[in-house]
Scaffold this active site. Structure first.
Site, PDB file in Angstrom:
ATOM      1  N   GLY A 261       0.667  -1.267  -0.015  1.00 26.46           N
ATOM      2  CA  GLY A 261      -0.268   0.087  -0.029  1.00 26.46           C
ATOM      3  C   GLY A 261       0.536   1.190  -0.402  1.00 26.46           C
ATOM      4  O   GLY A 261       1.998   1.210   0.530  1.00 26.46           O
TER       5      GLY A 261
ATOM      6  N   GLN B 152       3.416   9.839   1.175  1.00 26.95           N
ATOM      7  CA  GLN B 152       4.488   8.729   1.193  1.00 26.95           C
ATOM      8  C   GLN B 152       5.767   9.316  -0.115  1.00 26.95           C
ATOM      9  O   GLN B 152       6.576   8.586   0.283  1.00 26.95           O
ATOM     10  CB  GLN B 152       4.183   7.519   0.628  1.00 26.95           C
ATOM     11  CG  GLN B 152       3.605   7.340   2.451  1.00 26.95           C
ATOM     12  CD  GLN B 152       3.487   5.725   2.462  1.00 26.95           C
ATOM     13  OE1 GLN B 152       2.094   5.224   1.776  1.00 26.95           O
ATOM     14  NE2 GLN B 152       3.860   5.478   3.134  1.00 26.95           N
TER      15      GLN B 152
ATOM     16  N   CYS C 195       5.010   0.468   7.149  1.00 30.57           N
ATOM     17  CA  CYS C 195       5.167   1.415   6.396  1.00 30.57           C
ATOM     18  C   CYS C 195       5.848   1.480   5.519  1.00 30.57           C
ATOM     19  O   CYS C 195       7.107   1.283   6.475  1.00 30.57           O
ATOM     20  CB  CYS C 195       4.952   2.744   7.086  1.00 30.57           C
ATOM     21  SG  CYS C 195       4.191   4.114   6.378  1.00 30.57           S
ATOM     22  N   LEU C 196       6.167   1.671   4.552  1.00 29.85           N
ATOM     23  CA  LEU C 196       7.206   2.143   3.684  1.00 29.85           C
ATOM     24  C   LEU C 196       8.145   3.450   4.319  1.00 29.85           C
ATOM     25  O   LEU C 196       9.219   3.326   4.008  1.00 29.85           O
ATOM     26  CB  LEU C 196       6.876   2.409   2.506  1.00 29.85           C
ATOM     27  CG  LEU C 196       6.998   0.492   1.519  1.00 29.85           C
ATOM     28  CD1 LEU C 196       6.270   1.172  -0.236  1.00 29.85           C
ATOM     29  CD2 LEU C 196       7.636  -0.139   1.392  1.00 29.85           C
TER      30      LEU C 196
ATOM     31  N   HIS D  65      -5.113   1.817   7.280  1.00 32.65           N
ATOM     32  CA  HIS D  65      -3.468   2.989   7.214  1.00 32.65           C
ATOM     33  C   HIS D  65      -3.025   3.722   6.556  1.00 32.65           C
ATOM     34  O   HIS D  65      -2.778   4.763   6.924  1.00 32.65           O
ATOM     35  CB  HIS D  65      -2.637   1.902   7.016  1.00 32.65           C
ATOM     36  CG  HIS D  65      -1.222   1.680   7.130  1.00 32.65           C
ATOM     37  ND1 HIS D  65      -0.199   1.323   7.708  1.00 32.65           N
ATOM     38  CD2 HIS D  65      -0.804   2.703   6.728  1.00 32.65           C
ATOM     39  CE1 HIS D  65       0.221   2.228   7.782  1.00 32.65           C
ATOM     40  NE2 HIS D  65       0.796   2.283   6.412  1.00 32.65           N
ATOM     41  N   GLU D  66      -4.107   3.250   5.384  1.00 42.60           N
ATOM     42  CA  GLU D  66      -3.453   4.770   3.886  1.00 42.60           C
ATOM     43  C   GLU D  66      -4.062   5.792   4.574  1.00 42.60           C
ATOM     44  O   GLU D  66      -4.062   6.897   3.816  1.00 42.60           O
ATOM     45  CB  GLU D  66      -3.736   3.803   2.457  1.00 42.60           C
ATOM     46  CG  GLU D  66      -3.048   2.826   1.856  1.00 42.60           C
ATOM     47  CD  GLU D  66      -1.230   2.524   2.463  1.00 42.60           C
ATOM     48  OE1 GLU D  66      -0.935   4.027   2.400  1.00 42.60           O
ATOM     49  OE2 GLU D  66      -0.359   1.694   2.627  1.00 42.60           O
TER      50      GLU D  66
ATOM     51  N   HIS E 229      -2.291   8.582   6.126  1.00 42.27           N
ATOM     52  CA  HIS E 229      -1.840   8.983   5.611  1.00 42.27           C
ATOM     53  C   HIS E 229      -2.387  10.015   4.812  1.00 42.27           C
ATOM     54  O   HIS E 229      -1.379  11.724   4.942  1.00 42.27           O
ATOM     55  CB  HIS E 229      -0.680   8.089   4.807  1.00 42.27           C
ATOM     56  CG  HIS E 229      -0.010   7.009   5.121  1.00 42.27           C
ATOM     57  ND1 HIS E 229       1.335   7.679   6.116  1.00 42.27           N
ATOM     58  CD2 HIS E 229       0.413   5.963   5.307  1.00 42.27           C
ATOM     59  CE1 HIS E 229       1.903   7.020   5.824  1.00 42.27           C
ATOM     60  NE2 HIS E 229       1.145   5.776   5.953  1.00 42.27           N
TER      61      HIS E 229
HETATM   62  C1  Y12 Z   1      -1.538  -4.284   6.089  1.00 38.35           C
HETATM   63  C2  Y12 Z   1      -0.963  -3.749   7.250  1.00 38.35           C
HETATM   64  C3  Y12 Z   1       0.066  -2.031   6.472  1.00 38.35           C
HETATM   65  C4  Y12 Z   1      -0.116  -2.097   5.620  1.00 38.35           C
HETATM   66  C5  Y12 Z   1       0.442  -0.574   5.433  1.00 38.35           C
HETATM   67  C6  Y12 Z   1       1.450  -0.774   3.963  1.00 38.35           C
HETATM   68  N1  Y12 Z   1       2.185  -1.143   4.031  1.00 38.35           N
HETATM   69  C7  Y12 Z   1       3.495  -1.635   3.420  1.00 38.35           C
HETATM   70  O1  Y12 Z   1       3.489  -1.911   2.088  1.00 38.35           O
HETATM   71  C8  Y12 Z   1       4.537  -1.822   3.650  1.00 38.35           C
HETATM   72  C9  Y12 Z   1       6.042  -2.097   3.257  1.00 38.35           C
HETATM   73  C10 Y12 Z   1       7.225  -2.309   3.873  1.00 38.35           C
HETATM   74  C11 Y12 Z   1       8.092  -2.858   2.837  1.00 38.35           C
HETATM   75  C12 Y12 Z   1       9.711  -2.633   3.496  1.00 38.35           C
HETATM   76  O2  Y12 Z   1      10.837  -3.400   2.591  1.00 38.35           O
HETATM   77  C13 Y12 Z   1      10.668  -5.022   2.496  1.00 38.35           C
HETATM   78  O3  Y12 Z   1      10.113  -6.310   3.371  1.00 38.35           O
HETATM   79  C14 Y12 Z   1      11.324  -5.427   1.765  1.00 38.35           C
HETATM   80  C15 Y12 Z   1       9.619  -2.543   4.807  1.00 38.35           C
HETATM   81  O4  Y12 Z   1      10.944  -3.346   5.261  1.00 38.35           O
HETATM   82  C16 Y12 Z   1      11.819  -1.806   5.222  1.00 38.35           C
HETATM   83  O5  Y12 Z   1      11.941  -1.231   4.673  1.00 38.35           O
HETATM   84  C17 Y12 Z   1      13.181  -2.768   5.724  1.00 38.35           C
HETATM   85  C18 Y12 Z   1       8.646  -2.023   5.678  1.00 38.35           C
HETATM   86  C19 Y12 Z   1       7.962  -1.857   4.711  1.00 38.35           C
HETATM   87  C20 Y12 Z   1      -0.850  -2.727   4.683  1.00 38.35           C
HETATM   88  C21 Y12 Z   1      -1.393  -3.639   5.124  1.00 38.35           C
HETATM   89 CO    CO Z   2       2.298   3.513   5.320  1.00 35.42          CO
END
Ligand code: Y12
Ligand code: CO
Length: 174
Positions: free
Chosen positions: A45, A50, A95-96, A137-138, A141
């Site tokens: 997401g 962001q 969260c990214l 969550h989004e 933001h």
């Molecule tokens: C459930 C809860 C929250 C969401 C919001 C969207 N969140 C994400 O897309 C998070 C992505 C994310 C990716 C990461 O990178 C990797 O895994 C390679 C990360 O780790 C680092 O940056 C080290 C952290 C978050 C949607 C559904």
């Molecule tokens: Co986020």
């Protein structure tokens, strides 16, 4: 369109996003660039704020049962309004914009949402489970709210200490 992910504690993440009024080629370009950024960052997401664009735009790509993210599952949500909330659920969110940190966050289990698609068509959606959590969550933001804002005082203090340390280590390893 070149985008960069804005990371906490950058103050731009606290801006309130404004409604999209023009459903034009610029919006399409933004949505397409956000998709590339989300997929290349392993996200599920992403909200426009962001990538430093304070518009009510968010995208979601919830993995299927096999854990695959396909473009068929991509959701583009413009000008969302949560119209119904019920129940509660807890999920370990990431969260990214807060890389490397995951925390248990309590949210509504079921929601209804009205929004517009990339062409400005009005839509309604009922969501539960991971989709519901991701939408909440989004949508947060868009109001400058991050999942870490929902932590208890003591958990937040611990997070701040660990995050600062991780950032320092990241900087020193460059
Ligand atoms: C459930 C809860 C929250 C969401 C919001 C969207 N969140 C994400 O897309 C998070 C992505 C994310 C990716 C990461 O990178 C990797 O895994 C390679 C990360 O780790 C680092 O940056 C080290 C952290 C978050 C949607 C559904
Ligand atoms: Co986020």
């Amino acid at each position: 369109m070149k985008l960069n992910i804005v990371e906490y504690p950058d103050k731009r993440l606290r801006e309130k996003s404004s409604k999209v009024e023009r459903f034009d080629a610029d919006l399409y370009k933004l949505l397409d660039a956000m998709y590339d950024m989300m997929m290349s960052s392993n996200g599920i997401g992403l909200a426009a704020i962001q990538v430093a664009i304070a518009k009510e735009v968010l995208i979601l790509s919830i993995p299927d049962e096999e854990g695959e993210q396909s473009k068929d599952n991509l959701m583009e949500i413009i000008n969302p309004v949560i119209t119904y909330k019920n129940g509660d659920t807890t999920y370990q969110e990431g969260c990214l914009s807060v890389p490397g940190f995951y925390e248990d966050i309590k949210r509504f289990d079921t929601i209804s949402l009205s929004y517009q698609d990339r062409d400005g068509n009005s839509k309604n959606l009922n969501a539960e489970g991971l989709l519901s959590i991701a939408i909440q969550h989004e949508c947060d933001h868009l109001n400058g709210i991050l999942f870490i804002d929902k932590l208890s005082y003591s958990r937040r203090k611990k997070f701040e200490k660990e995050y600062k340390k991780a950032q320092k280590e990241k900087k020193n390893s460059k």
